[in-house]
Design an enzyme around this catalytic site. Structure first.
Site, short mmCIF file in Angstrom:
data_model
loop_
_atom_site.label_atom_id
_atom_site.label_comp_id
_atom_site.label_asym_id
_atom_site.label_seq_id
_atom_site.Cartn_x
_atom_site.Cartn_y
_atom_site.Cartn_z
N GLY A 206 -48.10 -9.43 36.87
CA GLY A 206 -48.65 -8.68 38.24
C GLY A 206 -47.21 -8.72 39.05
N ASN A 207 -47.53 -8.37 40.10
CA ASN A 207 -46.39 -8.26 41.06
C ASN A 207 -47.00 -8.86 42.50
OD1 ASN A 207 -47.27 -5.92 42.77
ND2 ASN A 207 -47.11 -4.90 40.60
N TYR A 208 -45.98 -8.95 43.44
CA TYR A 208 -46.31 -9.53 44.72
C TYR A 208 -46.94 -8.57 45.71
CZ TYR A 208 -43.32 -13.49 43.38
OH TYR A 208 -42.88 -14.42 42.46
N ALA A 274 -48.31 -0.62 43.67
CA ALA A 274 -47.23 -1.08 43.00
C ALA A 274 -47.77 -1.05 41.63
CB ALA A 274 -46.61 -2.35 43.55
#
Ligand code: CTP
Length: 400
Positions: A206-208, A274
């Site tokens: 995943g990402n932030y 994102a």
């Protein structure tokens, strides 16, 4: 939406009057002009000094003092909306019966603007047939009643009767009375948040991304009157307007499926999500056990959703992408604009301390197809969202 709007806040005698302080604060922050009128009983629960200071206007509660008469008729005419929060059982009964024994009630009876009430009382009082009848009477007068909530009550009991929360009351006012018509009839699609790419049943890549920017953009479009649909990755923040349609997805592939289906009927699309660029080639059916010293995951590219929309879009559709960069920001953003055939690219640079994942502020630069560059100061994501929507509206007007 509330900027320069005139709100007359009536406060009656109830423990929930402490929440009125927050209502005033939220309204003032949103740019509204606020005047407060209280019943004599309300003064027992909340200080007029606090309310005068926060509203920047003298709080009124006497029809007349030594030598001045409060012009309740003009007060009722001055307001765009009269909000009575909290509305006690006693004041509710008086309003339903046209009783006029204090300044608040005199103002209410003379008000020519819409009236909204947020009742607050104990559950037994709320459930009493007289209260039910009085609420119906107010609705019959054309007033709006903001539903009470369930929770701990002043009596210590748990049940129905809590006044709605200040944020929800302010959102209700904005949505019901002050939504603009700038984009009425326009269909807007926003993507927001991260995507999670499954590795096995318990792990993902995943990402932030917090989704805050995308949500703020969706809300800003909604406030301008657009029909907004948000396709949103896993985020924990809420969208304040119930009118915004939300489709929740997990992976880039799922996001692509919904976006592709919705895109043909949208006028404006903003890809603020994102989206993962790579996803595991195979998703393990069972949890991967830690046997080896090294574990290699094979990743394959996901579909570039923005680029595929750029290839599909027609002349009447407006497409906006984001560019998240850590180096050669301007150059890379301009490349993305051309490569993905977007109409506008919003650049956020992770080099800027006020920009980035999870923050409440952002600093953006926008690039259009004609080669114009629009630089903005660091500000809250809510205000950045307004800048983005304003520029899109400007670009659409130039097209016409
Ligand atoms: N985007 C997309 N589909 C992807 C990846 C990104 O639609 N699979 C969109 C994002 O929503 C954003 C824009 O493309 O609007 C740019 O995303 P960004 O991460 O800045 O760039 P990438 O195209 O992924 O390129 P790179 O990571 O190499 O900078």
């Amino acid at each position: 939406m509330l900027n320069s709007k005139k709100i007359l806040l009536g406060i009656t005698g109830s423990i929930a009057a402490y929440k009125s302080v927050f209502i005033v604060r939220l309204l003032v922050i949103a740019g509204a002009e606020v005047r407060v009128v209280m019943t004599p009983a309300a003064k027992e629960f909340v200080s007029s000094l606090t309310l005068t200071t926060l509203s920047r206007n003298k709080v009124l509660y006497e029809i007349a003092d030594e030598d001045t008469w409060s012009n309740h008729v003009m007060l009722g005419r001055w307001a765009d909306v009269m909000l009575i929060a909290p509305l006690s059982c006693n004041s509710l009964a008086k309003m339903a019966n046209g009783i006029c024994d204090n300044l608040l009630l005199a103002t209410y009876l003379s008000a020519t603007c819409p009236v909204v009430v947020a009742p607050a009382m104990d559950e037994d009082m709320w459930r009493h047939p007289a209260t039910t009848r009085n609420i119906k009477t107010l609705e019959g007068f054309g007033h709006s009643v903001i539903s009470v909530g369930k929770g701990e009550l002043a009596s210590g009991l748990y049940g129905e009767g809590r006044m709605a929360e200040p944020e929800n009351i302010v959102t209700y006012l904005s949505e019901k009375y002050f939504r603009s018509n700038d984009l009425r009839g326009k269909k807007v699609l926003i993507t927001a948040g991260p995507t999670y790419e499954a590795i096995d049943p318990v792990r993902f890549i995943g990402n932030y991304s917090s989704g805050k920017m995308g949500v703020a953009i969706a809300e800003a479009f909604y406030e301008r009157g657009a029909d907004v649909h948000m396709v949103c990755g896993p985020v924990s923040i809420d969208v304040c307007y119930k009118g915004i349609e939300i489709t929740r997805i997990t992976s880039a592939n799922e996001m692509n499926g919904f976006v592709e289906a919705l895109f043909p009927s949208t006028d404006i699309t903003v890809m603020a999500a994102a989206v993962a660029d790579y996803t595991p080639k195979l998703v393990a059916k069972e949890k991967i056990k830690k046997k080896e010293d090294e574990l290699h995951l094979e990743l394959i590219k996901t579909k570039d959703i923005l680029k595929s929309l750029g290839a599909l879009k027609n002349d009447n559709q407006f497409l906006v992408g984001f560019a998240l960069e850590t180096e050669n920001e301007h150059e890379n953003a301009k490349k993305k604009l051309l490569f993905k055939n977007a109409d506008l690219i919003v650049l956020n640079s992770l080099r800027d301390a006020s920009a980035g994942f999870g923050k409440d502020t952002n600093k953006v630069t926008m690039f259009d197809k004609a080669g114009h560059v629009f630089e903005f100061e660091a500000k809250s994501k809510k205000l950045v969202a307004i800048d983005i929507v304003d520029l899109i509206i400007k670009k659409l007007n130039e097209k016409e």
